[in-house]
Structure formats: structure tokens, C-alpha cells
Design an enzyme around this catalytic site. Structure first.
Site, PDB file in Angstrom:
ATOM      1  N   LYS A  36      25.246  27.384  17.912  1.00  0.00           N
ATOM      2  CA  LYS A  36      23.952  27.629  18.572  1.00  0.00           C
ATOM      3  C   LYS A  36      23.131  28.669  17.810  1.00  0.00           C
ATOM      4  CE  LYS A  36      25.758  28.817  22.512  1.00  0.00           C
ATOM      5  NZ  LYS A  36      27.168  28.560  22.140  1.00  0.00           N
ATOM      6  N   THR A  37      23.783  29.776  17.496  1.00  0.00           N
ATOM      7  CA  THR A  37      23.049  30.831  16.808  1.00  0.00           C
ATOM      8  C   THR A  37      22.638  30.366  15.412  1.00  0.00           C
ATOM      9  OG1 THR A  37      24.252  32.473  18.088  1.00  0.00           O
ATOM     10  CG2 THR A  37      23.151  33.257  16.115  1.00  0.00           C
ATOM     11  N   ASP A 221      18.207  33.476  22.160  1.00  0.00           N
ATOM     12  CA  ASP A 221      19.656  33.223  22.083  1.00  0.00           C
ATOM     13  C   ASP A 221      20.305  33.747  23.367  1.00  0.00           C
ATOM     14  OD1 ASP A 221      22.068  32.433  21.079  1.00  0.00           O
ATOM     15  OD2 ASP A 221      22.134  33.850  19.413  1.00  0.00           O
ATOM     16  N   GLU A 222      21.460  33.228  23.718  1.00  0.00           N
ATOM     17  CA  GLU A 222      22.217  33.695  24.901  1.00  0.00           C
ATOM     18  C   GLU A 222      21.364  33.645  26.171  1.00  0.00           C
ATOM     19  OE1 GLU A 222      25.374  34.527  24.489  1.00  0.00           O
ATOM     20  OE2 GLU A 222      25.627  35.358  22.473  1.00  0.00           O
ATOM     21  N   GLN A 252      29.371  30.876  29.356  1.00  0.00           N
ATOM     22  CA  GLN A 252      29.466  32.233  28.833  1.00  0.00           C
ATOM     23  C   GLN A 252      28.543  33.198  29.555  1.00  0.00           C
ATOM     24  OE1 GLN A 252      30.119  32.730  24.477  1.00  0.00           O
ATOM     25  NE2 GLN A 252      29.520  30.594  24.366  1.00  0.00           N
ATOM     26  N   ARG A 606      36.281  34.108  20.765  1.00  0.00           N
ATOM     27  CA  ARG A 606      35.866  34.938  19.624  1.00  0.00           C
ATOM     28  C   ARG A 606      36.806  34.717  18.442  1.00  0.00           C
ATOM     29  NH1 ARG A 606      31.482  34.588  20.477  1.00  0.00           N
ATOM     30  NH2 ARG A 606      32.159  33.309  22.201  1.00  0.00           N
TER      31      ARG A 606
HETATM   32  N1  LIG Z   1      27.588  22.617  10.787  1.00  0.00           N
HETATM   33  C1  LIG Z   1      28.403  23.632  10.529  1.00  0.00           C
HETATM   34  N2  LIG Z   1      29.247  23.576   9.476  1.00  0.00           N
HETATM   35  C2  LIG Z   1      30.085  24.607   9.205  1.00  0.00           C
HETATM   36  N3  LIG Z   1      30.169  25.723   9.909  1.00  0.00           N
HETATM   37  C3  LIG Z   1      29.349  25.850  10.974  1.00  0.00           C
HETATM   38  C4  LIG Z   1      28.437  24.834  11.346  1.00  0.00           C
HETATM   39  N4  LIG Z   1      27.773  25.241  12.438  1.00  0.00           N
HETATM   40  C5  LIG Z   1      28.242  26.466  12.736  1.00  0.00           C
HETATM   41  N5  LIG Z   1      29.189  26.847  11.858  1.00  0.00           N
HETATM   42  C6  LIG Z   1      29.965  28.115  11.891  1.00  0.00           C
HETATM   43  O1  LIG Z   1      30.665  28.176  13.122  1.00  0.00           O
HETATM   44  C7  LIG Z   1      30.724  29.483  13.615  1.00  0.00           C
HETATM   45  C8  LIG Z   1      30.100  29.554  14.998  1.00  0.00           C
HETATM   46  O2  LIG Z   1      28.702  29.407  14.918  1.00  0.00           O
HETATM   47  P1  LIG Z   1      27.709  30.209  15.857  1.00  0.00           P
HETATM   48  O3  LIG Z   1      28.096  31.638  15.897  1.00  0.00           O
HETATM   49  O4  LIG Z   1      26.332  29.848  15.484  1.00  0.00           O
HETATM   50  O5  LIG Z   1      28.115  29.533  17.244  1.00  0.00           O
HETATM   51  P2  LIG Z   1      27.538  29.825  18.691  1.00  0.00           P
HETATM   52  O6  LIG Z   1      27.428  28.519  19.358  1.00  0.00           O
HETATM   53  O7  LIG Z   1      26.332  30.648  18.585  1.00  0.00           O
HETATM   54  O8  LIG Z   1      28.746  30.645  19.331  1.00  0.00           O
HETATM   55  P3  LIG Z   1      28.710  31.611  20.607  1.00  0.00           P
HETATM   56  O9  LIG Z   1      28.618  30.709  21.795  1.00  0.00           O
HETATM   57  O10 LIG Z   1      30.003  32.320  20.563  1.00  0.00           O
HETATM   58  O11 LIG Z   1      27.523  32.486  20.461  1.00  0.00           O
HETATM   59  C9  LIG Z   1      30.001  30.349  12.606  1.00  0.00           C
HETATM   60  O12 LIG Z   1      30.935  30.893  11.725  1.00  0.00           O
HETATM   61  C10 LIG Z   1      29.110  29.356  11.908  1.00  0.00           C
HETATM   62  O13 LIG Z   1      28.771  29.802  10.618  1.00  0.00           O
HETATM   63 MG   LIG Z   2      25.852  32.554  19.321  1.00  0.00          MG
END
Ligand SMILES: Nc1ncnc2c1ncn2[C@@H]1O[C@H](COP(=O)(O)OP(=O)(O)OP(=O)(O)O)[C@@H](O)[C@H]1O
Ligand SMILES: [Mg+2]
Length: 721
Positions: A36-37, A221-222, A252, A606
Site C-alpha cells: 500500500k505504501t 496512508d493508514e 490494522q 512486521r
Molecule cells: N510489487 C512488489 N514487488 C516486490 N516487492 C514489493 C512489491 N510491493 C511491495 N513490495 C515490498 O513489500 C514490502 C511491504 O510493502 P509496503 O510497506 O508498501 O506494504 P503496506 O501494505 O504499506 O504494509 P503495511 O500494511 O504494514 O503498512 C516492502 O518491503 C515493499 O518494498
Molecule cells: Mg504501509
């Protein structure tokens, strides 16, 4: 089209869909670690490089300053240049910026200062005294909570419906008085930042129009943790035809206790009928096993929006579960395991130790310190909230704004300068009578000659000191100014007189404040503010987040709440005992339990490669000992995901051993689980005890040499617990 490749290549199809979506309100709803981020960052790069949006037209809101800093960094990396005038920050940070830019319209004076939670608490206590309300009967914390909760809902004292409940009526009365006091002192608390920024936009047509036209692109975000006023704020800025880009995960949502409304996700969809939803289902963060464990846990919650999270990464090792004998044993196990990880070539910054409440960090800190493993407590040991730092800041604040009553109260007699409680009371009474600030009232009193000569001259000394320091340091650089104040105010000498390590630490902290001022770079968008004022705001806004320098080489300790959004190859989730986690407060309440479960889900997700869970059979916390039952959440994790490690030596609980050796044990203080020192073997934990009197033997697990049986009479063990 190189730029486009750089933006889209590292994404999967669903992520790409979100990043390249046309201008409609967007909701990216997805589980932990699904990117997402990442999508949010790439969306910004896309807007700039493909849609031709200038940084000036973009506002991105994140949850912590650290996350905001990281986001800016990642955007700049992607676009290969500075993100310049883009607004990236937390809700509080951005609201603060708005208020600085438009303080007149917001009804604030130019040098307004920010009141943190502790200042706010003190101020409420003082008001209660002035209103002759007993703080045993009217707990200040409860009133503080009441006021902040109302502000989070967007309600001022005059809006809170008067009702028949006599308690509520009193709370509302204090709320009124509190608003007046803040107004007079020119201070603004955290909740007020948001409320006032919201009112500023709502009530100033032209300002609102300006920002609506400017920020065609608002990204959040969040989003699951926004409260009512934050939601209203986004809604105002985005305007009727704006297209906010929202990302979040209902699983979350962990700030319900602070007014966050997970329903905002639903509300957003209802209020933007033309919105689009993108779901991301592939998790890139964790191993298959960690993900399976976390998914299984969260399915025990009801009312979920429902998500299906999978990974094509490796299965990985099982999640380790350690049943510790007590909190020290738990800490020792954690430190031993992380040392092994470091020996195997892992980096310290890969490691996070997570816990439910701040107080749990101490035991880990002690052990890490003893082992000389660098660590950082994130969000716990708040640098800018430490006593000596706040004293120094109070002097500086008073120099910047003489009407800052909380700062006046804080340092008028620190270090002691003969301004006694009685004198302060007289100053307060004068201020009340004149409706003025304490500073003005003090001057008034001195001139009127209505106080004793001694008190008068003590007050005069204080007033002169502040005026002189302000004058003498006016032309100095910021850090010299800070240094000057720490020395001339007498604070340095004052804390130097305290004995022992604590005093050293305080002096180090004061020095650190000078370094912090030296390293401080004002936000380029706020450079119209004098450096001191800008630094003071920064200090107040950063306070919740701890120190960030040398961050990279440290093991990181933090509460589960502050771990949100972050990821680490190795995670220890500790203190999994009913009553601690889930927290005692939530146990009676099904909604409370669900929120705790989400917190546990946040904690587990995490972890990227290794996850350790632990609980202690007995725990000394807040000065008393409790016997814990393993957290109910542990039973919700499938057994085949877990690898259980029993304590190194099976011991029964002391409660069952009365009558045996342990009944006499307290005489020498050597009980099961206590920490001892031996002249040759160093420090260890008592695992077992047999017999009593001169024959008594104990088994100790020493950190250096492992487990040994010793005869108590000869071993000369020193109890450290
Ligand atoms: N398409 C992709 N290919 C490879 N790695 C990815 C891809 N998308 C995300 N990642 C990696 O996966 C991990 C999680 O991504 P991110 O932190 O953006 O997730 P999130 O959904 O924001 O998580 P959270 O809910 O904990 O905030 C990061 O290390 C990111 O770099
Ligand atoms: Mg995130």
C-alpha cells in the site's frame, strides 16, 4: 519513457492499476505488507512524471514523522530530484504548518507554542486548583482525556451539549476554563492543532478555495486510523470534486481508543459514490508461515471488510514460541537469540523488539546495555519529553513568548531561586484578577509592592534573567542560543549537582539538545519563522518519536502501536500474557479484544523472515509481581506454524513450592528467576533451588559460562533483582 518504466516495473498488476488510475476518488484496501505504501509513493511519482502535476499541487499525509521522511526520500529517489514544495507530513505537522501560515486568520498570535500532553496535564491540574476542584474527585487525566476526545470530534466547550449529568457539567466547565487559559498563554495543544486548522479552512472561504485549488491531489496512508476531525479535514481540502487517494487496512485499525474511526473507510465509499476500490492481495513482506499465522489470528475478528492475503515467497521457518519463566528470562532469551542472529552476520537494524506497553522496555534495555549492544527506544524514551530537556525548552519558549504560562510555571523556580509556592500563588491570583498572563502579573506584582521584599526581589531576578538571556542571545546562532540558555539559566549546574548516573545522563541530554539545535534544519517551507520558534515547534511535534540519529546501527525497541507501517527481518513480539496483551482494560469488552487482536496482527506482520513470540509465567511490572496466563491470541495461531521452546530448565511456579526451600528463600533474596552476580562467573538467572540452610544449592544460568549448580553458602551470590 524511462521514467514510466521505473515507476511501473516494480509493481504487480493490481498495484499498477491503482498507480495509473484516472482522477477519481480512490481507495486502496489491502492487508499488511501488500505494498500500500509503495503504491502511494509510486502514485505520487506517476502524477508528477506522467500527469505533469507539480510538487506544489500534492499533499501526502502519513502517520509518523519518520514515515513522512521516508516517503519524501523514496519519492525523490524515484523522480531523481527534490520533491521541493510538496506537502508531506503527519496530520499534526500539516495542520501546524497551516496555522503558522495563517495564524492571524486562525486567531492565534505569531509566536504561538505547542502544548504537549504533559504540559496539558499540568495546566489542567492548575486550573482545577484555581477552580477549587479537588483533583482526587476530578482526576486531571480523565478531564484531559475528555477535552481531547471532544476536540477530536470537532467540538469546542460551547458545542458540548450541556446535560444533566453533574460530572459532565463540571468537565465542561473545566473545558471552558482550559480554552481561555490556552488562549491567554498563546499555546495550542495537539488536538487543537487539528481542530483549529479545520475551523480555519471551514470559516475562511478564500483560504479554503486557495488550498482546494492547490491540492488537487491529496493522498493519505493508514486511513483506517483517522479520527472524525482528520476525516473532516481531508474532506474539506479535497473539496467536492477533489479526488483523494486513500490507502488503508481495516485489520490494522489500532487507535480506536484515541478516537480513530475505522468506519471512515466505509464512509469514504458512501460519500464518494464514483470512487474506485483496488484490492491488493499479494504480500511481499513475510514468509508463508508468518503470513499464515497472522491470517489465522485475524480471522477471529468479526465485521471485517474481508481480504485474502497470499505470498509466493518461501515458507520459511516456523514461528518460535518461548515460554519464559519470568520477564528477565524472557529478555535473556530474546537477547541471546538476537546475538546469535548478529553472529550469523545479521545487522542490528534488522531487529525489532516489540511490546504492548512502554514500561516493558526497561528489562530489555538493561540486558542490551550490559551486553553493549546498541539500541534505540522508539517512541518511548522521548528525548524532547525528558524533564531536563523540557526545562531548557521552557526557558527558550518563555524567551520567545513571555505569555507562555505553562513554561513560566515550569521554570520560575527551577533551579531554586527563592520563588516559593506562596509567591507563585500570588502571581496566579494576580493573573486571574487581571485576566493576564503570569509574566505580566509577576511584573505587576513587583511594581505594586504588594508582595514581600524577598519574594519581590526573587521574582525580579527571574524576570531580569529571562530578559537578559533573550537580549544576550538575540544575535547568536540557534545552537549557541540554546547553549547560552542552558548555562546562564543555571540548569546545567543544577542538574550537575544530582548524583550518579542519572545526573550524567541529564547533562548528556542537555548537551545533546545543543547538538540537536546545531543539526536542526528548518523545514524549507517554514523558513519565514525565526529559527528558535521553528526549532521549538519541531521539538514539540517530534517529541512522540524519539531520537532518530544513528538509527541505522541499532536494535530497535518500540511499542506495537509505534511499529505500524514498519518492517524488520527479525521481530520479537514479547509479553504475550492475558492482562498484558490483550491489555487488562480491554478484556471485558469484545470490541476492546478485537482491537487488541488487530494490534497483535500488526505486530506479527512486521516480521519479514523470523518471528519470535514470548510470554512469561511470572512478571514484575510497575513494581508488583503477577502470574500470567498465556495470551488467548496464542491459541488462535495454528499449532503447525509454531515451534515451541520450553524454558531451558523445567521449573514449577514458586507459588507451588511454599514449604520447600523457597519458603526461606527471601531471607537471602535468591529466588527462582532472580538475577544474581557471582565473582567469577558474572551475572545469571536462578533457575532452580534445592534444600535450605547451609546445604542449599542453586542452579544459575550465567550469561557467559552457561548453567552451573552452586552451593549457596560458598557461592557468595549477590542478588541483583
Ligand atoms: N510489487 C512488489 N514487488 C516486490 N516487492 C514489493 C512489491 N510491493 C511491495 N513490495 C515490498 O513489500 C514490502 C511491504 O510493502 P509496503 O510497506 O508498501 O506494504 P503496506 O501494505 O504499506 O504494509 P503495511 O500494511 O504494514 O503498512 C516492502 O518491503 C515493499 O518494498
Ligand atoms: Mg504501509
Amino acid at each position: 519513457m524511462d521514467d514510466v518504466t521505473a515507476i511501473l516495473d516494480p509493481l504487480n498488476d493490481a498495484q499498477r492499476e491503482a498507480v495509473t488510475a484516472p482522477a477519481v476518488p480512490m481507495l486502496v484496501l489491502a492487508g499488511a505488507g501488500s505494498g500500500k505504501t509503495r503504491v502511494l509513493v509510486h502514485r505520487i511519482a506517476w502524477l508528477m512524471q506522467v500527469e505533469g502535476v507539480t510538487p506544489f499541487g500534492i499533499m501526502a499525509v502519513t502517520f509518523t514523522n519518520k514515515a513522512a521522511g521516508e516517503m519524501r526520500g523514496r519519492i525523490e529517489q524515484l523522480i531523481g530530484g527534490p520533491a521541493g514544495s510538496m506537502w508531506v507530513g503527519t496530520f499534526h505537522g500539516l495542520a501546524h504548518r497551516l496555522l503558522r501560515l495563517h495564524c492571524r486568520e486562525a486567531g492565534l498570535r505569531e509566536g504561538f507554542q505547542i502544548l504537549d500532553a504533559e504540559d496539558q496535564h499540568r495546566m489542567i491540574k492548575r486550573l482545577l486548583r484555581a477552580m477549587e476542584m479537588d483533583d482526587g474527585r476530578w482526576p486531571p487525566r480523565q478531564i484531559q482525556w475528555f477535552i481531547n476526545a471532544r476536540k477530536d470530534e470537532g467540538l469546542r466547550a460551547r458545542h458540548v451539549a450541556d446535560n444533566d449529568d453533574p460530572v459532565q457539567r463540571q468537565f465542561i466547565r473545566v473545558y471552558h476554563a482550559y480554552e481561555e487559559a490556552c488562549e491567554r498563554a498563546g499555546v495550542v495543544d495537539f488536538a487543537e492543532l487539528l481542530l483549529r486548522a479545520h475551523e480555519l479552512l471551514r470559516d475562511n472561504e478564500s483560504i479554503l478555495r486557495h488550498y482546494q485549488q492547490r491540492f488537487r491531489h491529496v493522498l493519505v496512508d493508514e486511513f483506517q486510523d483517522t479520527n472524525a476531525i482528520q476525516y473532516a479535514w481531508i474532506r474539506l481540502i479535497a473539496g467536492k470534486d477533489g479526488c483523494p487517494f486513500i490507502v488503508g487496512d481495516d485489520d490494522q485499525s489500532i487507535y480506536g481508543w484515541r478516537g480513530a474511526k475505522v468506519e471512515n473507510l466505509q464512509r469514504f465509499q458512501n460519500e464518494h459514490p464514483e470512487h474506485r476500490v483496488v484490492r491488493l492481495e499479494q504480500n511481499y513482506r513475510s514468509t508463508g508461515t508468518i503470513l499464515r499465522a497472522a491470517n489465522a489470528l485475524i480471522t477471529h475478528n468479526n465485521d471485517r471488510l474481508g481480504k485474502n492475503l497470499w505470498t509466493d515467497g518461501e515458507e520459511g521457518e516456523p514461528v518460535t514460541l518461548y515460554a519464559a519463566y519470568n520477564e528477565r528470562d524472557e529478555a535473556q532469551y530474546v537477547v541471546e537469540s538476537l546475538r546469535q542472529y548478529l553472529r550469523d552476520g545479521g545487522a542490528r537494524s534488522d531487529i525489532a523488539i516489540l511490546y504492548r506497553s512502554n514500561a516493558q522496555s526497561r528489562v530489555f534495555e538493561e540486558l542490551l546495555m550490559a551486553e553493549a549492544i546498541p539500541y534505540r527506544v522508539y517512541g518511548g524514551l522521548r528525548f524532547f519529553e525528558r524533564q531536563e530537556i523540557k526545562d531548557a525548552l521552557a526557558y527558550l519558549r518563555l524567551m520567545a513568548n513571555r505569555d507562555d504560562d505553562p513554561s513560566f510555571e515550569r521554570v520560575v523556580n527551577v533551579p531554586t531561586r527563592g520563588v516559593g509556592q506562596r509567591t507563585v500563588e500570588q502571581v496566579r491570583a494576580q493573573a486571574r484578577a487581571d485576566g493576564s498572563s503570569l509574566w505580566k502579573a509577576a511584573g505587576e506584582l513587583v511594581n505594586s509592592g504588594r508582595i514581600s521584599a524577598r519574594a519581590g526581589s526573587a521574582l525580579t531576578r527571574f524576570i531580569d534573567l529571562i530578559n537578559r538571556m533573550a537580549e544576550d542571545s538575540a544575535d547568536l546562532d540557534l545552537h549557541e542560543q540554546v547553549d547560552h540558555v542552558i548555562q546562564v539559566s543555571g540548569l546545567y549546574e543544577h542538574y550537575g549537582k544530582e548524583k550518579g548516573e542519572k545526573a550524567d545522563a541529564r547533562l548528556e541530554n542537555l548537551d545533546e539538545l545543543v547538538s540537536a539545535a546545531q543539526a536542526y534544519e528548518p523545514d524549507p517551507l517554514e523558513d519565514e519563522l525565526p529559527p528558535l520558534a521553528s526549532f521549538l515547534s519541531h521539538a514539540a511535534l517530534e517529541a512522540g518519536e524519539g531520537q532518530s540519529d544513528a538509527w541505522e546501527e541499532c536494535v530497535q525497541l518500540m511499542t506495537l502501536h509505534s511499529a505500524k507501517g514498519l518492517e524488520f527481518p527479525l521481530v520479537f513480539l514479547t509479553g504475550l500474557e492475558d492482562g498484558l496483551f490483550p491489555h487488562q482494560r480491554s478484556i471485558q469488552d469484545p470490541d476492546g479484544i478485537q482491537e487488541e487482536r488487530r494490534l497483535c496482527y500488526v505486530g506479527m506482520t512486521r516480521a519479514m523472515r523470523h518471528l519470535y513470540l514470548s510470554y512469561a509465567e511470572s512478571r514484575r511490572l510497575h513494581g508488583s509481581e503477577t502470574y500470567g496466563v498465556p495470551s488467548r491470541f496464542l491459541a488462535e495461531i495454528p499449532a503447525d506454524c509454531l515451534h515451541e521452546v520450553r524454558p531451558r530448565v523445567q521449573v514449577s511456579r514458586p507459588a507451588t513450592l511454599t514449604g520447600g526451600g523457597l519458603a526461606q528463600a527471601p531471607v537471602d533474596g535468591i529466588t527462582l528467576g532472580s538475577r544474581v552476580h557471582h565473582a567469577a562467573f558474572g551475572e545469571g538467572i536462578v533457575l532452580n533451588r534445592e534444600g535450605d540452610g547451609p546445604q542449599a544449592r542453586v542452579q544459575v544460568n550465567f550469561e557467559g559460562v552457561g548453567s552451573k549448580w552452586l552451593v549457596l553458602a560458598y557461592a557468595k551470590l549477590e542478588s541483583l533483582s
